[in-house]
Design a protein around this motif. Structure first.
Motif, short mmCIF file in Angstrom:
data_model
loop_
_atom_site.label_atom_id
_atom_site.label_comp_id
_atom_site.label_asym_id
_atom_site.label_seq_id
_atom_site.Cartn_x
_atom_site.Cartn_y
_atom_site.Cartn_z
N MET A 1 125.48 42.01 21.37
CA MET A 1 125.56 41.90 19.95
C MET A 1 124.38 42.64 19.31
SD MET A 1 125.61 38.22 18.00
CE MET A 1 123.99 37.65 18.41
N HIS A 2 123.18 42.39 19.83
CA HIS A 2 122.01 43.05 19.25
C HIS A 2 122.00 44.55 19.54
CE1 HIS A 2 119.77 38.95 19.24
NE2 HIS A 2 120.54 39.10 18.18
N THR A 3 122.51 44.94 20.71
CA THR A 3 122.55 46.38 21.01
C THR A 3 123.51 47.12 20.09
OG1 THR A 3 124.23 46.05 22.72
CG2 THR A 3 121.92 46.04 23.43
N LEU A 4 124.44 46.39 19.48
CA LEU A 4 125.37 46.99 18.51
C LEU A 4 124.83 46.90 17.09
CD1 LEU A 4 128.72 45.58 19.93
CD2 LEU A 4 127.78 47.88 20.21
N GLY A 5 123.62 46.36 16.92
CA GLY A 5 123.00 46.28 15.61
C GLY A 5 123.42 45.08 14.79
N VAL A 6 123.96 44.06 15.43
CA VAL A 6 124.43 42.86 14.71
C VAL A 6 123.42 41.73 14.90
CG1 VAL A 6 126.26 41.14 14.53
CG2 VAL A 6 126.83 43.52 14.98
N VAL A 7 123.02 41.13 13.78
CA VAL A 7 122.17 39.94 13.80
C VAL A 7 123.03 38.78 13.32
CG1 VAL A 7 120.05 38.88 12.93
CG2 VAL A 7 120.15 41.35 13.27
N HIS A 8 123.18 37.74 14.14
CA HIS A 8 124.07 36.62 13.82
C HIS A 8 123.53 35.75 12.69
CE1 HIS A 8 126.21 32.81 14.33
NE2 HIS A 8 127.16 33.51 14.91
N ARG A 9 122.27 35.38 12.73
CA ARG A 9 121.54 34.62 11.72
C ARG A 9 121.96 33.15 11.58
NH1 ARG A 9 120.61 38.26 6.47
NH2 ARG A 9 122.80 37.84 6.13
N ASP A 10 122.83 32.64 12.44
CA ASP A 10 123.21 31.22 12.36
C ASP A 10 123.59 30.68 13.74
OD1 ASP A 10 123.53 28.77 11.07
OD2 ASP A 10 125.62 29.15 10.57
N ILE A 11 122.80 31.00 14.75
CA ILE A 11 123.08 30.48 16.09
C ILE A 11 122.67 29.01 16.14
CG2 ILE A 11 122.45 30.61 18.53
CD1 ILE A 11 122.44 33.61 18.26
N LYS A 12 123.61 28.18 16.55
CA LYS A 12 123.42 26.74 16.69
C LYS A 12 124.51 26.23 17.62
CE LYS A 12 126.02 26.01 12.43
NZ LYS A 12 125.96 25.50 11.07
N PRO A 13 124.40 25.01 18.12
CA PRO A 13 125.38 24.52 19.10
C PRO A 13 126.83 24.62 18.63
CG PRO A 13 123.52 23.03 19.01
CD PRO A 13 123.32 24.03 17.90
N GLU A 14 127.08 24.37 17.36
CA GLU A 14 128.46 24.43 16.85
C GLU A 14 129.05 25.83 16.90
OE1 GLU A 14 126.28 21.05 14.92
OE2 GLU A 14 125.85 23.17 15.18
N ASN A 15 128.22 26.85 17.02
CA ASN A 15 128.70 28.23 17.04
C ASN A 15 128.70 28.84 18.44
OD1 ASN A 15 129.12 28.14 14.30
ND2 ASN A 15 127.17 29.07 13.79
N ILE A 16 128.50 28.01 19.45
CA ILE A 16 128.55 28.48 20.84
C ILE A 16 129.74 27.82 21.52
CG2 ILE A 16 127.35 28.55 23.04
CD1 ILE A 16 124.74 28.57 21.44
N LEU A 17 130.64 28.63 22.04
CA LEU A 17 131.87 28.13 22.64
C LEU A 17 131.88 28.42 24.14
CD1 LEU A 17 134.31 29.61 19.99
CD2 LEU A 17 133.25 27.36 19.98
N VAL A 18 132.21 27.42 24.94
CA VAL A 18 132.41 27.61 26.38
C VAL A 18 133.91 27.82 26.57
CG1 VAL A 18 132.18 26.61 28.67
CG2 VAL A 18 130.44 26.16 26.93
N THR A 19 134.30 29.00 27.01
CA THR A 19 135.72 29.33 27.12
C THR A 19 136.27 29.16 28.53
OG1 THR A 19 135.24 31.68 27.46
CG2 THR A 19 135.58 30.93 25.19
N SER A 20 135.37 29.08 29.52
CA SER A 20 135.82 28.92 30.90
C SER A 20 134.68 28.28 31.70
CB SER A 20 136.18 30.28 31.50
OG SER A 20 136.46 30.17 32.87
N MET A 21 135.06 27.44 32.66
CA MET A 21 134.05 26.80 33.50
C MET A 21 133.90 27.45 34.87
SD MET A 21 132.59 24.63 31.64
CE MET A 21 131.64 23.67 32.78
N ASP A 22 134.92 28.18 35.33
CA ASP A 22 134.85 28.81 36.64
C ASP A 22 135.49 30.18 36.59
OD1 ASP A 22 134.27 29.11 39.33
OD2 ASP A 22 136.15 28.18 39.97
N PRO A 23 134.75 31.23 36.36
CA PRO A 23 133.32 31.27 36.13
C PRO A 23 132.98 30.83 34.70
CG PRO A 23 134.19 33.46 35.89
CD PRO A 23 135.35 32.57 36.31
N VAL A 24 131.73 30.44 34.49
CA VAL A 24 131.31 30.00 33.16
C VAL A 24 131.29 31.21 32.23
CG1 VAL A 24 129.44 29.02 31.81
CG2 VAL A 24 129.95 28.10 34.07
#
Length: 80
Positions: free
Chosen positions: A1-24
């Motif tokens: 994300m940062h290498t593409l020049g994007v700054v999220h500015r609102d990283i918090k637990p509600e904005n982090i999604l686990v989409t798979s457990m194996d592999p994580v």
């Protein structure tokens, strides 16, 4: 994300999604406050969730860059 020049500015637990457990697999969501940052430029303005925001975003007068996301991620990991 940062290498593409994007700054999220609102990283918090509600904005982090686990989409798979194996592999994580983890994805970042909610780019509503995200902004593009040109190389060498600085962003201005307060935004995001107060408890996760970096000090330079709240109190800095010189602007901020992608490092505010690193601060927010650190707070999130500490909370976990």
């Amino acid at each position: 994300m940062h290498t593409l020049g994007v700054v999220h500015r609102d990283i918090k637990p509600e904005n982090i999604l686990v989409t798979s457990m194996d592999p994580v697999r983890v994805k970042v969501a909610d780019f509503g406050l995200a902004s593009y940052l040109r190389h060498g430029a600085m962003l201005q303005g307060q935004c995001g969730t107060t408890g996760y925001g970096a000090p330079e975003m709240r109190f800095g007068r010189d602007g901020y860059d992608y490092k505010v996301d690193c601060w927010s991620l650190g707070v999130t990991l500490f909370e976990m």
